[in-house]
Design an enzyme around this catalytic site. Sequence first.
Site, PDB file in Angstrom:
ATOM      1  N   ASP A  12      20.564  75.163  46.131  1.00 38.65           N
ATOM      2  CA  ASP A  12      20.757  75.392  47.839  1.00 38.65           C
ATOM      3  C   ASP A  12      21.324  76.796  47.712  1.00 38.65           C
ATOM      4  OD1 ASP A  12      20.731  72.523  47.959  1.00 38.65           O
ATOM      5  OD2 ASP A  12      22.726  72.029  48.112  1.00 38.65           O
ATOM      6  N   GLU A 136      14.253  61.863  48.791  1.00 40.30           N
ATOM      7  CA  GLU A 136      14.089  63.320  48.576  1.00 40.30           C
ATOM      8  C   GLU A 136      12.667  63.239  47.477  1.00 40.30           C
ATOM      9  OE1 GLU A 136      17.295  65.917  48.048  1.00 40.30           O
ATOM     10  OE2 GLU A 136      17.523  66.105  50.182  1.00 40.30           O
ATOM     11  N   ASN A 179      23.693  57.203  57.254  1.00 41.52           N
ATOM     12  CA  ASN A 179      24.797  57.678  58.074  1.00 41.52           C
ATOM     13  C   ASN A 179      24.244  57.460  59.690  1.00 41.52           C
ATOM     14  OD1 ASN A 179      22.755  59.684  59.324  1.00 41.52           O
ATOM     15  ND2 ASN A 179      23.422  61.122  58.072  1.00 41.52           N
ATOM     16  N   LEU A 211      30.151  57.308  59.677  1.00 36.46           N
ATOM     17  CA  LEU A 211      30.084  57.970  61.366  1.00 36.46           C
ATOM     18  C   LEU A 211      30.690  59.195  61.416  1.00 36.46           C
ATOM     19  CD1 LEU A 211      31.372  54.555  62.831  1.00 36.46           C
ATOM     20  CD2 LEU A 211      29.043  55.106  62.739  1.00 36.46           C
ATOM     21  N   GLY A 212      30.558  59.936  60.445  1.00 33.06           N
ATOM     22  CA  GLY A 212      31.277  61.412  60.498  1.00 33.06           C
ATOM     23  C   GLY A 212      32.723  61.149  60.701  1.00 33.06           C
ATOM     24  N   GLY A 215      34.629  57.794  61.127  1.00 30.15           N
ATOM     25  CA  GLY A 215      34.944  56.787  59.911  1.00 30.15           C
ATOM     26  C   GLY A 215      33.568  56.154  59.360  1.00 30.15           C
ATOM     27  N   ASP A 242      27.110  62.497  50.234  1.00 31.51           N
ATOM     28  CA  ASP A 242      26.769  62.073  49.006  1.00 31.51           C
ATOM     29  C   ASP A 242      28.163  61.778  48.213  1.00 31.51           C
ATOM     30  OD1 ASP A 242      24.041  62.809  49.276  1.00 31.51           O
ATOM     31  OD2 ASP A 242      24.311  65.077  48.928  1.00 31.51           O
TER      32      ASP A 242
HETATM   33  O1  RIB Z   1      23.105  66.080  50.953  1.00 32.29           O
HETATM   34  C1  RIB Z   1      23.002  67.449  50.631  1.00 32.29           C
HETATM   35  C2  RIB Z   1      22.042  67.937  49.994  1.00 32.29           C
HETATM   36  O2  RIB Z   1      20.807  67.670  50.577  1.00 32.29           O
HETATM   37  C3  RIB Z   1      22.017  69.357  49.700  1.00 32.29           C
HETATM   38  O3  RIB Z   1      22.606  69.688  48.305  1.00 32.29           O
HETATM   39  C4  RIB Z   1      20.377  69.828  49.613  1.00 32.29           C
HETATM   40  O4  RIB Z   1      19.891  70.294  48.447  1.00 32.29           O
HETATM   41  C5  RIB Z   1      19.772  68.393  50.080  1.00 32.29           C
HETATM   42  O5  RIB Z   1      19.234  67.750  48.892  1.00 32.29           O
END
Ligand code: RIB
Length: 294
Positions: A12, A136, A179, A211-212, A215, A242
């Site tokens: 990142d 991803e 989300n 919901l950020g 909640g 995450d």
């Molecule tokens: O959810 C956050 C993540 O989304 C980041 O670390 C980025 O790399 C993407 O995968």
Amino acid sequence: MKILVFGSYNIDKVYSLPHLPDKGEMLYCSAMETHVGGKGLNQALALKKAGAEVIAAGMVGPDGDYLTDYLNAGGVDASAVGVCDVPTGHSIIGIDPQGRNQMILYGGANRAITEEFCDDLLARHGDADLLLTQYETGCVEYILKRAHEKGVRTAVNPSPYVDAVKELPFDCVDILILNEDEARLMTGETDEKAMLRALYETVKGTVILTLGPRGSLYYDGKETVEAKAFSVNAVDTTGAGDTFTGYCLYALLTGKTPREALTVGSAAAAIAVTQKGAAETIPDRAATEAFLSR
Ligand code: RIB
């Protein structure tokens, strides 16, 4: 409790911006930092910190050693992260002063996963209590079908959301965690309870909706549970979902009530957003419990 995380491993690049850019706008950033990330890496570490035994699986490039070293140092078994000759995935992340972000993702090695890799992975780790994946990497549809055939429970965080998510084999999914933006795009609904019910009709399993700052919600076809978020000064919300996912899932799988699971997920995410970065900001269990007992 052995959890197999089939996910992404990214580098990142984080840029601090005065505001999120408009179309065509060029901005100077006040700082640039490099962090470990990727939804797979972040969720694997969050699960480990919550208390699970975690096997991380996926693919990095020749430049991805430090991501697997970071996982191993954090107590995650990264022996199922393969190395290929495509560069490691990376994210370019802009952060505004309120901690909100915009992201560009380069899939790289995460997209080079093959069906053979998935078959080999499940041959070695088909005894896992849960397979958790996101959107991803390549082969998400394939791994869900094969894991389901083998009787491995599955959880999906359909992030980042793209139209192809709708084609996932949801009959092979036990837990859906997402989300509200993802839920709106997936269902076309705008009301939270309507989203929850529409998603339940899709998976016929457990749905967890974040919901950020407002909640989170849980629905399993019988019980609806709502939990509040904790109010903190957010610096960087990257990886908050995450962190929530790892802590909330582990709590649910180890017999906590849905309310306890949502609450511990929210507490861990609240701690994470008070610092810059994704994986490095996931709190350990002691810090999360201390936060909850304030
Ligand atoms: O959810 C956050 C993540 O989304 C980041 O670390 C980025 O790399 C993407 O995968």
